[in-house]
Design a protein around this motif. Structure first.
Motif, PDB file in Angstrom:
ATOM      1  N   ARG A 131      -7.071  -0.617   1.880  1.00  0.00           N
ATOM      2  CA  ARG A 131      -7.746   0.390   0.844  1.00  0.00           C
ATOM      3  C   ARG A 131      -7.346   1.745   1.290  1.00  0.00           C
ATOM      4  O   ARG A 131      -7.111   2.552   0.904  1.00  0.00           O
ATOM      5  N   THR A 144       0.914  -1.140   0.007  1.00  0.00           N
ATOM      6  CA  THR A 144       0.061   0.183   0.058  1.00  0.00           C
ATOM      7  C   THR A 144       0.964   1.250   0.012  1.00  0.00           C
ATOM      8  O   THR A 144       0.543   2.336   0.349  1.00  0.00           O
ATOM      9  N   GLU A 194     -14.407   3.595  -7.735  1.00  0.00           N
ATOM     10  CA  GLU A 194     -14.361   2.553  -6.946  1.00  0.00           C
ATOM     11  C   GLU A 194     -15.609   1.674  -6.698  1.00  0.00           C
ATOM     12  O   GLU A 194     -16.672   2.166  -6.378  1.00  0.00           O
ATOM     13  N   SER A 242      -5.167  -3.449  -3.258  1.00  0.00           N
ATOM     14  CA  SER A 242      -5.297  -4.033  -1.729  1.00  0.00           C
ATOM     15  C   SER A 242      -6.172  -5.219  -1.417  1.00  0.00           C
ATOM     16  O   SER A 242      -6.261  -5.697  -0.494  1.00  0.00           O
ATOM     17  N   THR A 270     -13.679   3.229   2.012  1.00  0.00           N
ATOM     18  CA  THR A 270     -12.674   3.108   2.866  1.00  0.00           C
ATOM     19  C   THR A 270     -12.944   1.887   4.080  1.00  0.00           C
ATOM     20  O   THR A 270     -11.869   1.562   4.678  1.00  0.00           O
ATOM     21  N   TYR A 304     -14.566   8.094   0.793  1.00  0.00           N
ATOM     22  CA  TYR A 304     -13.289   8.682   0.573  1.00  0.00           C
ATOM     23  C   TYR A 304     -13.462  10.287   0.764  1.00  0.00           C
ATOM     24  O   TYR A 304     -12.570  10.727   0.983  1.00  0.00           O
ATOM     25  N   LEU A 340      -7.937   0.475  -6.092  1.00  0.00           N
ATOM     26  CA  LEU A 340      -7.642   0.411  -5.004  1.00  0.00           C
ATOM     27  C   LEU A 340      -8.359  -1.095  -4.543  1.00  0.00           C
ATOM     28  O   LEU A 340      -7.363  -1.784  -3.801  1.00  0.00           O
ATOM     29  N   ASP A 341      -9.258  -1.820  -5.167  1.00  0.00           N
ATOM     30  CA  ASP A 341      -9.515  -2.823  -4.942  1.00  0.00           C
ATOM     31  C   ASP A 341      -8.685  -3.881  -5.679  1.00  0.00           C
ATOM     32  O   ASP A 341      -8.162  -5.062  -5.293  1.00  0.00           O
ATOM     33  N   TRP A 367     -10.600  -6.451  -2.269  1.00  0.00           N
ATOM     34  CA  TRP A 367     -11.886  -5.880  -2.050  1.00  0.00           C
ATOM     35  C   TRP A 367     -12.164  -6.028  -0.438  1.00  0.00           C
ATOM     36  O   TRP A 367     -13.263  -5.415  -0.072  1.00  0.00           O
TER      37      TRP A 367
END
Length: 325
Positions: free
Chosen positions: A243, A213, A264, A235, A268, A291, A231-232, A237
């Motif tokens: 995330r 990350t 996304e 990091s 978060t 987010y 992000l998915d 889902w």
């Protein structure tokens, strides 16, 4: 020119190692490879659909041709035929979404950035690297970066826009995109018309959660950060903490006056002890609002410049980093 020279001299740090340095082009950049047309998100989903369609199709044919045919197997035939048609419609709608509507959505976002002056040679240039940089997180074959490149080309006659340095950051996992490797990203942008020296790739360090990350770029160094399920992709889902860490990194590297565009599926997430302002206000609230709250209440971004928009039923985040952050 004098301003550009001063900014170039201000560059004090080298960029991370380019994963495509010295990589030969399979298609010489003139034509896309045939398999580039199959670059779809989460291919195993399509594999399931196609397998179901084939199995149902074969079963329907057998029911219609075996002894007794339609008269004997009428109920079973029409039940399976209904499932078959619903599967065909589902795969058609999914393909239309991925191949038509999503590219149009990103072209529209790119047009907004170009017309706002984001790619003006004198704006939002990184004083760290000396370039106007676009970073795509979870880029895969570079569809989103390509959308921005196409829009810059289309507007070069009417605006002072010029190509930034495009950087694709990804795990390059073959299980989430097919094909999915650094060469695909390189060839996609070269085919559009981006000069080779303005294309770089960066590979995610998957040693542990912290390295996975962490973005290998300096603070306030990227003009525009874009992410389409990135992000998915990087990091996971089901890992909201990762995330959030990656999203914090994306915010960290945006240069003052730069921007972030996020699309996304997952938010978060919240944990016990989080600030009250970070908690969702409704069960029906989309992930983009999480987010937005994190940028405003945790990272201190100006709420006026952090907005959640909706276009064609798609909810996305557009945030500009103020000089006071």
């Amino acid at each position: 020119m004098e301003t550009e020279d001063k900014q170039s001299k201000a560059a004090t740090q080298p960029l991370p190692v380019d994963q495509t340095a010295g990589v030969p082009l399979v298609s010489n950049g003139r034509h896309p490879r045939w398999m580039s047309r199959l670059a779809l998100t989460w291919p195993f989903i399509y594999a399931i659909h196609f397998t179901l369609i084939i199995c149902l199709g074969i079963t329907i044919i057998l029911l219609a041709t075996v002894r007794g045919g339609m008269k004997k197997h009428r109920v079973a035939f029409w039940v399976l035929f209904a499932f078959f048609m619903s599967s065909v419609v589902a795969i058609f709608n999914t393909l239309m979404l991925q191949l038509v509507f999503i590219p149009r959505f990103w072209r529209s976002r790119a047009r907004e950035m170009v017309t706002s002056g984001m790619f003006d040679p004198t704006s939002t240039r990184s004083s760290v690297y000396g370039h106007n940089i676009v970073l795509e997180v979870g880029c895969s074959e570079g569809m989103v970066s390509g959308s921005f490149a196409k829009e810059i080309l289309a507007h070069q006659r009417d605006t002072p826009a010029r190509f930034p340095l495009f950087i694709g950051h990804d795990r390059w996992s073959k299980w989430t995109r097919i094909p999915n490797n650094t060469t695909c990203y390189l060839e996609e942008l070269i085919r559009i018309g981006v000069p080779r020296h303005l294309i770089r790739t960066s590979r995610v360090d998957e040693t542990n959660s912290e390295t996975r990350t962490t973005l290998p770029f300096a603070n306030n160094s990227i003009s525009l950060v874009i992410s389409y399920f990135g992000l998915d992709e990087i990091s996971g889902w089901n890992k909201p903490k990762e995330r959030r860490m990656l999203f914090s990194e994306m915010a960290r590297v945006v240069v003052e006056g730069g921007a972030m565009i996020l699309f996304e599926n997952s938010g978060t997430g919240t944990e016990k002890g989080d600030k009250k302002e970070l908690k969702p206000k409704s069960w029906f609230e989309g992930p983009m609002h999480s987010y937005k709250r994190y940028l405003v209440h945790e990272l201190g971004w100006d709420e006026e410049w952090v907005q959640v928009h909706r276009k064609w039923g798609i909810e996305y985040l557009v945030a500009r980093k103020g000089v006071s952050v």
